[in-house]
Write a protein that holds these residues in place. Sequence first.
Motif, PDB file in Angstrom:
ATOM      1  N   PHE A   1       0.817  -1.246   0.116  1.00 21.27           N
ATOM      2  CA  PHE A   1       0.054   0.038   0.033  1.00 21.27           C
ATOM      3  C   PHE A   1       0.835   1.348   0.116  1.00 21.27           C
ATOM      4  N   VAL A   2       0.084   2.209  -0.537  1.00 24.10           N
ATOM      5  CA  VAL A   2       0.768   3.744  -0.378  1.00 24.10           C
ATOM      6  C   VAL A   2      -0.217   4.358   0.365  1.00 24.10           C
ATOM      7  N   TRP A   3       0.243   5.281   1.307  1.00 15.53           N
ATOM      8  CA  TRP A   3      -0.566   6.026   2.242  1.00 15.53           C
ATOM      9  C   TRP A   3      -0.109   7.386   1.983  1.00 15.53           C
ATOM     10  N   LEU A   4      -1.156   8.151   1.191  1.00 13.50           N
ATOM     11  CA  LEU A   4      -1.016   9.546   0.893  1.00 13.50           C
ATOM     12  C   LEU A   4      -1.706  10.577   1.769  1.00 13.50           C
ATOM     13  N   ASP A   5      -0.810  11.420   2.652  1.00 13.74           N
ATOM     14  CA  ASP A   5      -1.492  12.032   3.884  1.00 13.74           C
ATOM     15  C   ASP A   5      -0.599  13.266   4.306  1.00 13.74           C
ATOM     16  N   ASP A   6      -0.999  14.222   4.752  1.00 13.34           N
ATOM     17  CA  ASP A   6      -0.175  15.366   5.061  1.00 13.34           C
ATOM     18  C   ASP A   6       0.289  15.471   6.341  1.00 13.34           C
ATOM     19  N   GLU A   7      -0.129  14.447   7.196  1.00 11.67           N
ATOM     20  CA  GLU A   7       0.192  14.569   8.791  1.00 11.67           C
ATOM     21  C   GLU A   7       1.339  13.194   8.906  1.00 11.67           C
ATOM     22  N   ILE A   8       1.616  12.393   7.918  1.00  9.35           N
ATOM     23  CA  ILE A   8       2.667  11.277   8.266  1.00  9.35           C
ATOM     24  C   ILE A   8       4.040  11.877   8.990  1.00  9.35           C
ATOM     25  N   THR A   9       4.548  11.261   9.777  1.00  8.82           N
ATOM     26  CA  THR A   9       5.765  11.484  10.199  1.00  8.82           C
ATOM     27  C   THR A   9       6.647  10.367  10.279  1.00  8.82           C
ATOM     28  N   ASP A  10       7.921  10.496  10.784  1.00  9.42           N
ATOM     29  CA  ASP A  10       8.987   9.508  10.490  1.00  9.42           C
ATOM     30  C   ASP A  10       8.553   8.563  11.633  1.00  9.42           C
ATOM     31  N   THR A  11       7.847   8.867  12.785  1.00  6.09           N
ATOM     32  CA  THR A  11       7.375   7.825  13.869  1.00  6.09           C
ATOM     33  C   THR A  11       6.437   6.972  13.137  1.00  6.09           C
ATOM     34  N   ASP A  12       5.624   7.343  12.225  1.00  5.87           N
ATOM     35  CA  ASP A  12       4.676   6.599  11.602  1.00  5.87           C
ATOM     36  C   ASP A  12       5.375   5.522  10.702  1.00  5.87           C
ATOM     37  N   ARG A  13       6.420   6.054   9.892  1.00 10.32           N
ATOM     38  CA  ARG A  13       7.019   5.105   9.077  1.00 10.32           C
ATOM     39  C   ARG A  13       7.842   4.149   9.875  1.00 10.32           C
TER      40      ARG A  13
END
Length: 177
Positions: free
Chosen positions: A121-133
């Motif tokens: 999957f690809v998640w396209l969002d404006d609130e993604i951070t390195d913590t999520d990655r």
Amino acid sequence: MAATADCPIMFLDVDGVLIPFRARPTEPTSAERYAAPPADDDEGNPLLGRLDPEDGHRLRSLGCRLVWATTWMSDANEQVAPRLGLPELPVVDFPDDDDEPEHGLHWKTPFLIRWAAGRTFVWLDDEITDTDRRWVHAHYEGRALLHRADPAVGVTPNDFEVIRRWLAETSAAVAAS
């Protein structure tokens, strides 16, 4: 490229991604907007005018299974999809949950990996951070690209190119394995 059942999933946010927080250069100025009566199809939300219909074509050309992952929920199908030339899309049904995610983790992240269930999957969002990655890398066995759009300008042709390249590399890696 048509999306198939085994193609990658594209989780889409709306605000800050498809609707940028800053006006697009082609958008009427506030003086022009107030001089003209509101368009009937704005349904009371003037920010819908910030949608770029070309984004619908760009999204479809990726060959992903498009899925709304937005607080707009099913309203995205009624108000956003038609303006982008998209069909009705599946919607991630985020539960009304008061549980706080791990420190710094976006509240959507655990729900999206459950929904993806091991699929690419690809998640396209404006609130993604390195913590999520980092969290997805540690907790998800499938392939995933968490791509952050700049909320001021929304998704750009460069963002689509980054995603397209990742999808091609991922497809080649899967074919080689």
